[in-house]
Design an enzyme around this catalytic site. Structure first.
Site, PDB file in Angstrom:
ATOM      1  CE  LYS A 195      -1.842   2.837   3.069  1.00  0.00           C
ATOM      2  NZ  LYS A 195      -1.959   4.043   2.087  1.00  0.00           N
ATOM      3  CD  GLU A 270      13.830   1.064   8.660  1.00  0.00           C
ATOM      4  OE1 GLU A 270      14.538   2.435   9.187  1.00  0.00           O
ATOM      5  OE2 GLU A 270      14.492  -0.018   8.747  1.00  0.00           O
ATOM      6  CB  CYS A 304      13.452   9.241   7.730  1.00  0.00           C
ATOM      7  SG  CYS A 304      14.429   8.357   6.544  1.00  0.00           S
ATOM      8  CD  GLU A 404      10.325  12.965  11.297  1.00  0.00           C
ATOM      9  OE1 GLU A 404       9.120  12.605  11.612  1.00  0.00           O
ATOM     10  OE2 GLU A 404      10.950  12.116  10.739  1.00  0.00           O
TER      11      GLU A 404
HETATM   12  P1  NAD Z   1       2.479   8.475   7.784  1.00  0.00           P
HETATM   13  O1  NAD Z   1       2.902   7.565   8.915  1.00  0.00           O
HETATM   14  O2  NAD Z   1       1.340   9.430   8.110  1.00  0.00           O
HETATM   15  O3  NAD Z   1       1.836   7.455   6.785  1.00  0.00           O
HETATM   16  C1  NAD Z   1       2.695   6.186   6.066  1.00  0.00           C
HETATM   17  C2  NAD Z   1       1.786   5.264   5.578  1.00  0.00           C
HETATM   18  O4  NAD Z   1       1.069   4.755   6.636  1.00  0.00           O
HETATM   19  C3  NAD Z   1       0.764   5.877   4.604  1.00  0.00           C
HETATM   20  O5  NAD Z   1       0.846   4.790   3.427  1.00  0.00           O
HETATM   21  C4  NAD Z   1      -0.417   5.687   5.106  1.00  0.00           C
HETATM   22  O6  NAD Z   1      -1.538   5.843   4.137  1.00  0.00           O
HETATM   23  C5  NAD Z   1      -0.204   4.760   6.196  1.00  0.00           C
HETATM   24  N1  NAD Z   1      -1.423   4.634   7.252  1.00  0.00           N
HETATM   25  C6  NAD Z   1      -1.665   5.766   7.798  1.00  0.00           C
HETATM   26  N2  NAD Z   1      -2.453   5.388   8.901  1.00  0.00           N
HETATM   27  C7  NAD Z   1      -2.214   4.003   8.974  1.00  0.00           C
HETATM   28  C8  NAD Z   1      -2.715   3.158   9.963  1.00  0.00           C
HETATM   29  N3  NAD Z   1      -3.629   3.427  11.062  1.00  0.00           N
HETATM   30  N4  NAD Z   1      -2.323   1.547   9.717  1.00  0.00           N
HETATM   31  C9  NAD Z   1      -1.698   1.406   8.754  1.00  0.00           C
HETATM   32  N5  NAD Z   1      -1.168   2.353   7.801  1.00  0.00           N
HETATM   33  C10 NAD Z   1      -1.403   3.733   7.969  1.00  0.00           C
HETATM   34  O7  NAD Z   1       3.792   8.750   7.375  1.00  0.00           O
HETATM   35  P2  NAD Z   1       4.005   9.949   6.116  1.00  0.00           P
HETATM   36  O8  NAD Z   1       3.675  11.296   6.476  1.00  0.00           O
HETATM   37  O9  NAD Z   1       3.502   9.380   4.807  1.00  0.00           O
HETATM   38  O10 NAD Z   1       5.640  10.084   6.209  1.00  0.00           O
HETATM   39  C11 NAD Z   1       6.466  10.702   6.935  1.00  0.00           C
HETATM   40  C12 NAD Z   1       7.050  10.086   7.953  1.00  0.00           C
HETATM   41  O11 NAD Z   1       7.856   8.813   7.534  1.00  0.00           O
HETATM   42  C13 NAD Z   1       8.123  10.963   8.691  1.00  0.00           C
HETATM   43  O12 NAD Z   1       7.768  10.671  10.307  1.00  0.00           O
HETATM   44  C14 NAD Z   1       9.321  10.235   8.334  1.00  0.00           C
HETATM   45  O13 NAD Z   1      10.466  10.424   9.227  1.00  0.00           O
HETATM   46  C15 NAD Z   1       8.802   8.753   8.156  1.00  0.00           C
HETATM   47  N6  NAD Z   1       9.955   7.977   7.210  1.00  0.00           N
HETATM   48  C16 NAD Z   1      10.915   7.113   7.772  1.00  0.00           C
HETATM   49  C17 NAD Z   1      11.900   6.756   6.944  1.00  0.00           C
HETATM   50  C18 NAD Z   1      12.869   5.904   7.562  1.00  0.00           C
HETATM   51  O14 NAD Z   1      13.383   4.654   6.795  1.00  0.00           O
HETATM   52  N7  NAD Z   1      13.126   5.663   8.901  1.00  0.00           N
HETATM   53  C19 NAD Z   1      11.991   6.947   5.635  1.00  0.00           C
HETATM   54  C20 NAD Z   1      11.024   7.743   5.097  1.00  0.00           C
HETATM   55  C21 NAD Z   1      10.013   8.395   5.942  1.00  0.00           C
END
Ligand code: NAD
Length: 511
Positions: A195, A270, A304, A404
């Site tokens: 997804k 992650e 991130c 963050e």
């Molecule tokens: P997010 O957590 O809002 O969403 C990530 C994914 O999770 C999306 O596909 C979203 O639709 C899905 N999602 C949302 N609610 C959910 C639920 N209850 N159950 C299952 N899936 C759900 O994150 P974002 O805003 O898309 O991305 C930014 C974040 O990602 C930042 O915190 C960033 O640091 C982190 N990030 C981490 C890494 C790493 O490798 N550590 C890399 C990139 C981004």
């Protein structure tokens, strides 16, 4: 603050924009389909404001069908027992197809995410390399044997695929992050339901097309488009899913752990970071300040690994801040479709408001804005952009130093002793990455040992290799991607103990 303070790239030729939206559908059991109820969602370019994508919006029926297909494909055994050579050949074909289509993939990645086209292109090329690396692992992975257990005993340690993997990805590096997970899952012999983020679904759809073109059997990879609720949530709870691998925010990561707990799924996470770069007085300041600017503005800080706080020795703090401000003015930001642009748009207006609030709160708490600190309009573009921003006088207790921000906003903190620098670096709930700048190898090594982070860069920032594992400690995650460890995440260990001959002493002895 005027526009003259920055290096702005105004709108490029509007004919570069698509004439109609990219249309995304689910991929379930090898078939492209709309949602049963016909629901869709739209994505507008965050830089240009125009619609770029219309995608099927998945619900319970689609997730259920996708998980069922992945389960069937795994249990049927065709994929999991396929030889590593054949699996590797398929992954290599996918890598070649990614290379072939890299310009098309990069363009839609830029239109959906707002990131610069040159960066998107580099990410797609990097992703192809990950598919090639995973292909190498598919052929070379193996278990262990133990022949020192006695003359009559042989022990085998098998590495078997975990099963059905649910892969949930964020919007900031959509194609790269799915490529940090999916080829490793496939190399291990898992099947998957993927997804992508609702903000950036299209490049995952294109990847699905390439997988089909490469000859992946139906059901091995399924893609469901839509929102966290209900799609991601169902993927985290369904008992037919064996593991969830998630990249995204720490808040959602915690929700996934809770959702997965009743079925005790394996969960790999992650998550976010509040990554420090520590600058000692003997640092090479030309290299360090350039890396600081790269670390904070890369992907508009929506990364991130964003180096969102620097911890600078008091003796050089003012010089470093001035140099960083001067370099920040030269960062080309604006239209992401222009190859000269280094920083593009912020992903949404809502997110931009969040970034701005962090800056206002910091000022309220006594910090000083040295550059930027506000949204900026880029001539000819309807989307949202935030000015490169440097804030000094930040202390460890301020939200901007601990949370963050996920925007182009650098916090400058200062220290006096090595111990204080380490304490400040570790004073966050996160532990993703950290950096140290010093000409002394002893300082670099001591810092690398003491800092709580999954990755430490010494005299560099954000280098990355397919061979080296990546992941976080503390609230930055659990598990690792990339390297051998990236494959291990998708493998289960099975022990086989084999007796040679009839040497086992009976438990019940004859009278
Ligand atoms: P997010 O957590 O809002 O969403 C990530 C994914 O999770 C999306 O596909 C979203 O639709 C899905 N999602 C949302 N609610 C959910 C639920 N209850 N159950 C299952 N899936 C759900 O994150 P974002 O805003 O898309 O991305 C930014 C974040 O990602 C930042 O915190 C960033 O640091 C982190 N990030 C981490 C890494 C790493 O490798 N550590 C890399 C990139 C981004």
């Amino acid at each position: 603050m005027g526009l003259d303070d920055f290096t702005l790239i105004s709108a490029t030729d509007p004919s570069g924009l698509p004439t109609g939206p990219f249309v995304g559908r689910h991929l379930i059991d090898g078939v492209w389909c709309d949602s049963a109820d016909g629901a869709t969602f739209e994505r507008h370019s965050p830089a240009h404001g125009t619609p770029v994508t219309r995608a099927a919006r998945g619900g319970g029926l689609e997730v259920d069908a996708a998980i069922a297909a992945a389960r069937r494909a795994f249990d049927a055994g065709g994929w999991r027992y396929m030889g590593g050579r054949e699996r590797a050949a398929l992954l290599l074909r996918v890598a070649d197809l990614i290379d072939r289509d890299r310009a098309r993939i990069a363009r839609i990645e830029t239109l959906e995410s707002g990131k610069p086209i040159s960066q998107a292109l580099a990410e797609i090329e990097g992703a192809a390399d990950l598919w090639r690396y995973a292909a190498a692992l598919a052929r070379t992975q193996h278990g262990d044997s133990h022949n020192s257990l006695g003359a009559d005993m042989l022990g085998l340690v098998l590495k078997e695929p975990v099963g059905v993997a649910a892969i949930i990805t964020p919007w900031n590096f959509p194609f790269l992050i799915v490529s940090q997970k999916l080829p490793f899952a496939l190399a291990a012999g898992c099947t998957a339901v993927v997804k992508p983020s609702e903000l950036t679904p299209s490049t995952t759809v294109i990847l699905g097309e390439l997988l089909m073109e490469a000859g992946l059997p139906a059901g091995v990879v399924n893609i469901v488009l839509g929102y966290g609720q209900p799609v991601g949530a169902a993927m985290s709870t369904d008992p037919r899913v064996d593991m969830v691998t998630f990249t995204g925010s720490t808040g959602v990561g915690k929700a996934i752990v809770a959702a997965a707990a009743p079925t005790l799924k394996k969960v790999s996470l992650e998550l976010g970071g509040k990554n420090p770069q520590v600058l000692f007085p003997d640092a090479d300041l030309d290299s360090a300040t350039d890396a600081v600017v790269f670390g904070i503005y890369f992907n508009a800080g929506e990364c991130c690994n964003s180096g969102s706080r620097i911890i600078v020795h008091e003796d050089i703090a003012e010089e470093v801040t001035e140099r960083v401000v001067a370099l920040s003015r030269r960062v080309a930001f604006g239209d992401p479709l222009d190859p000269a642009t280094k920083v593009g748009a912020v992903v949404s207006g809502e997110h931009q408001a969040k970034i701005d609030q962090y800056v206002r709160d910091a000022v309220e708490a006594g910090a000083s804005v040295r550059l930027g600190g506000a949204p900026l309009e880029v001539p000819g573009l309807a989307g949202q952009f935030y000015a490169p921003t440097v804030i000094s006088g930040v202390t460890g207790d301020m939200a901007i130093a601990r949370e963050e921000v996920f925007g182009p906003v650098l916090s400058v903190l200062t220290f006096r002793s090595f111990e204080e620098a380490v304490a400040l670096a570790n004073d966050a709930a996160y532990g993703l990455s950290a950096g140290v700048w010093s000409e002394s190898v002893h300082t670099c090594l001591a810092f690398s040992r003491a800092v709580q982070a999954g990755t430490v860069w010494t005299n560099t920032w954000m280098d990355g290799f397919a061979e080296l594992p990546f992941g976080g400690v503390k609230e930055s995650g659990q598990g690792r991607e990339l390297g051998r460890y990236g494959l291990e995440e998708f493998l289960e260990v099975k022990t086989v103990q084999m007796r040679i001959g009839r040497t086992r002493s009976p438990w019940i002895t004859a009278d």
